[in-house]
Scaffold this active site. Structure first.
Site, mmCIF file in Angstrom:
data_model
loop_
_atom_site.group_PDB
_atom_site.id
_atom_site.type_symbol
_atom_site.label_atom_id
_atom_site.label_comp_id
_atom_site.label_asym_id
_atom_site.label_seq_id
_atom_site.Cartn_x
_atom_site.Cartn_y
_atom_site.Cartn_z
ATOM 1 C CE LYS A 11 -3.908 -2.091 2.275
ATOM 2 N NZ LYS A 11 -5.003 -1.923 3.550
ATOM 3 C CE1 TYR A 51 -9.348 -2.838 0.458
ATOM 4 C CE2 TYR A 51 -8.498 -0.650 -0.895
ATOM 5 C CZ TYR A 51 -8.359 -1.946 0.064
ATOM 6 O OH TYR A 51 -7.093 -2.045 0.502
ATOM 7 C CG PHE A 59 -13.100 1.421 6.838
ATOM 8 C CD1 PHE A 59 -12.826 0.820 5.620
ATOM 9 C CD2 PHE A 59 -13.951 0.825 7.756
ATOM 10 C CE1 PHE A 59 -12.874 -0.377 5.430
ATOM 11 C CE2 PHE A 59 -14.203 -0.876 7.744
ATOM 12 C CZ PHE A 59 -13.692 -1.419 6.381
ATOM 13 N NE ARG A 87 -6.275 -11.941 5.624
ATOM 14 C CZ ARG A 87 -7.009 -10.774 5.675
ATOM 15 N NH1 ARG A 87 -7.049 -10.180 4.497
ATOM 16 N NH2 ARG A 87 -7.650 -10.326 6.513
ATOM 17 C CB THR A 93 -7.484 -5.545 10.125
ATOM 18 O OG1 THR A 93 -8.067 -6.648 9.283
ATOM 19 C CG2 THR A 93 -7.846 -4.191 9.293
ATOM 20 N NE ARG A 104 -2.777 -5.595 7.098
ATOM 21 C CZ ARG A 104 -3.929 -6.051 6.795
ATOM 22 N NH1 ARG A 104 -4.421 -6.780 7.722
ATOM 23 N NH2 ARG A 104 -4.498 -5.836 5.615
ATOM 24 C CG ASN A 114 -3.568 -2.043 7.014
ATOM 25 O OD1 ASN A 114 -3.552 -1.761 5.927
ATOM 26 N ND2 ASN A 114 -4.804 -2.934 7.300
ATOM 27 C CG HIS A 117 -5.566 -6.221 -0.132
ATOM 28 N ND1 HIS A 117 -6.902 -6.042 0.364
ATOM 29 C CD2 HIS A 117 -5.595 -7.111 -1.197
ATOM 30 C CE1 HIS A 117 -7.667 -6.956 -0.132
ATOM 31 N NE2 HIS A 117 -6.987 -7.626 -1.164
ATOM 32 C CD GLU A 128 -9.188 -9.217 -3.296
ATOM 33 O OE1 GLU A 128 -10.061 -8.836 -2.444
ATOM 34 O OE2 GLU A 128 -7.776 -9.680 -2.954
HETATM 35 O O1 CDP Z 1 -7.295 -5.737 4.810
HETATM 36 P P1 CDP Z 1 -8.038 -6.714 5.858
HETATM 37 O O2 CDP Z 1 -8.918 -7.473 5.019
HETATM 38 O O3 CDP Z 1 -7.276 -7.064 7.065
HETATM 39 O O4 CDP Z 1 -9.265 -5.763 6.504
HETATM 40 P P2 CDP Z 1 -10.575 -5.332 5.756
HETATM 41 O O5 CDP Z 1 -11.687 -5.264 6.946
HETATM 42 O O6 CDP Z 1 -10.959 -6.291 4.710
HETATM 43 O O7 CDP Z 1 -10.651 -3.819 5.487
HETATM 44 C C1 CDP Z 1 -9.696 -3.521 4.423
HETATM 45 C C2 CDP Z 1 -8.963 -2.321 4.779
HETATM 46 O O8 CDP Z 1 -9.677 -0.992 5.342
HETATM 47 C C3 CDP Z 1 -7.931 -2.575 6.029
HETATM 48 O O9 CDP Z 1 -6.682 -3.274 5.325
HETATM 49 C C4 CDP Z 1 -7.530 -1.113 6.342
HETATM 50 O O10 CDP Z 1 -6.653 -0.549 5.506
HETATM 51 C C5 CDP Z 1 -8.886 -0.326 6.056
HETATM 52 N N1 CDP Z 1 -9.885 -0.137 7.216
HETATM 53 C C6 CDP Z 1 -9.685 1.010 8.094
HETATM 54 O O11 CDP Z 1 -9.168 1.819 7.513
HETATM 55 N N2 CDP Z 1 -10.687 0.936 9.223
HETATM 56 C C7 CDP Z 1 -11.490 0.055 9.753
HETATM 57 N N3 CDP Z 1 -12.026 0.067 10.614
HETATM 58 C C8 CDP Z 1 -11.264 -1.401 8.937
HETATM 59 C C9 CDP Z 1 -10.285 -1.631 7.864
HETATM 60 MG MG MG Z 2 -10.132 -7.542 3.433
#
Ligand code: CDP
Ligand code: MG
Length: 140
Positions: A11, A51, A59, A87, A93, A104, A114, A117, A128
């Site tokens: 990212k 997304y 968010f 993962r 996350t 992370r 973070n 992805h 994807e």
């Molecule tokens: O990336 P991951 O699958 O772990 O998390 P996600 O729930 O799919 O969320 C996608 C991305 O959104 C995260 O990697 C963060 O960059 C962002 N995010 C955020 O800014 N605030 C949150 N509360 C949750 C996610």
């Molecule tokens: Mg995700």
């Protein structure tokens, strides 16, 4: 377990800090192979499409703004159980909740910034990967 492919994105917060090589080392040392990779600048519209599963969440707007704010490196990682393995290498996350030694935890700045992805299922990985890569850009 089986040989899988997964989509990874390094990212903007990571490309800005010149961390691409350090992150790739984590993948390779864990046995994942980078079989496709390119550096791109996403438009806001591309970010919103990628997304779209998060559309409506608090968010979403900020996330799309952030991911299109600077170059990203999109990658296809291949290996045994690649989706789950990636993962695990990435960590939770929220970097604050991620285990020590994960990408992370070691490089993350906030839940949004973070670092990486990674696809969350083999089905989403296929979608994807298709979003970013053509067949001839993936070389195993
Ligand atoms: O990336 P991951 O699958 O772990 O998390 P996600 O729930 O799919 O969320 C996608 C991305 O959104 C995260 O990697 C963060 O960059 C962002 N995010 C955020 O800014 N605030 C949150 N509360 C949750 C996610
Ligand atoms: Mg995700």
């Amino acid at each position: 377990m089986s040989v899988q492919k997964t989509l990874s994105i390094i990212k903007p917060d990571a490309t800005e800090r010149n961390l691409t090589g350090s992150i790739n080392t984590r993948f390779e040392e864990a046995g994942l192979r980078i079989v496709g990779q390119k550096r791109v600048c996403l438009t806001k519209a591309q970010a919103e499409k990628f997304y779209e599963i998060h559309q409506g969440k608090a968010f979403y707007a900020s996330l799309c703004e952030y991911i299109s704010s600077a170059p990203v490196v999109v990658q296809v990682l291949a290996g045994e159980d690649a989706v789950a393995k990636n993962r695990a290498i990435m960590g939770a996350t929220n970097p604050a909740n991620a285990e020590v030694g994960t990408i992370r935890r070691d490089f993350g700045q906030s839940i949004e910034r973070n670092v990486v992805h990674g696809s969350d299922s083999p089905e989403n990985a296929e979608t994807e990967i298709g979003f970013f890569f053509s067949q001839m850009e993936i070389v195993e």
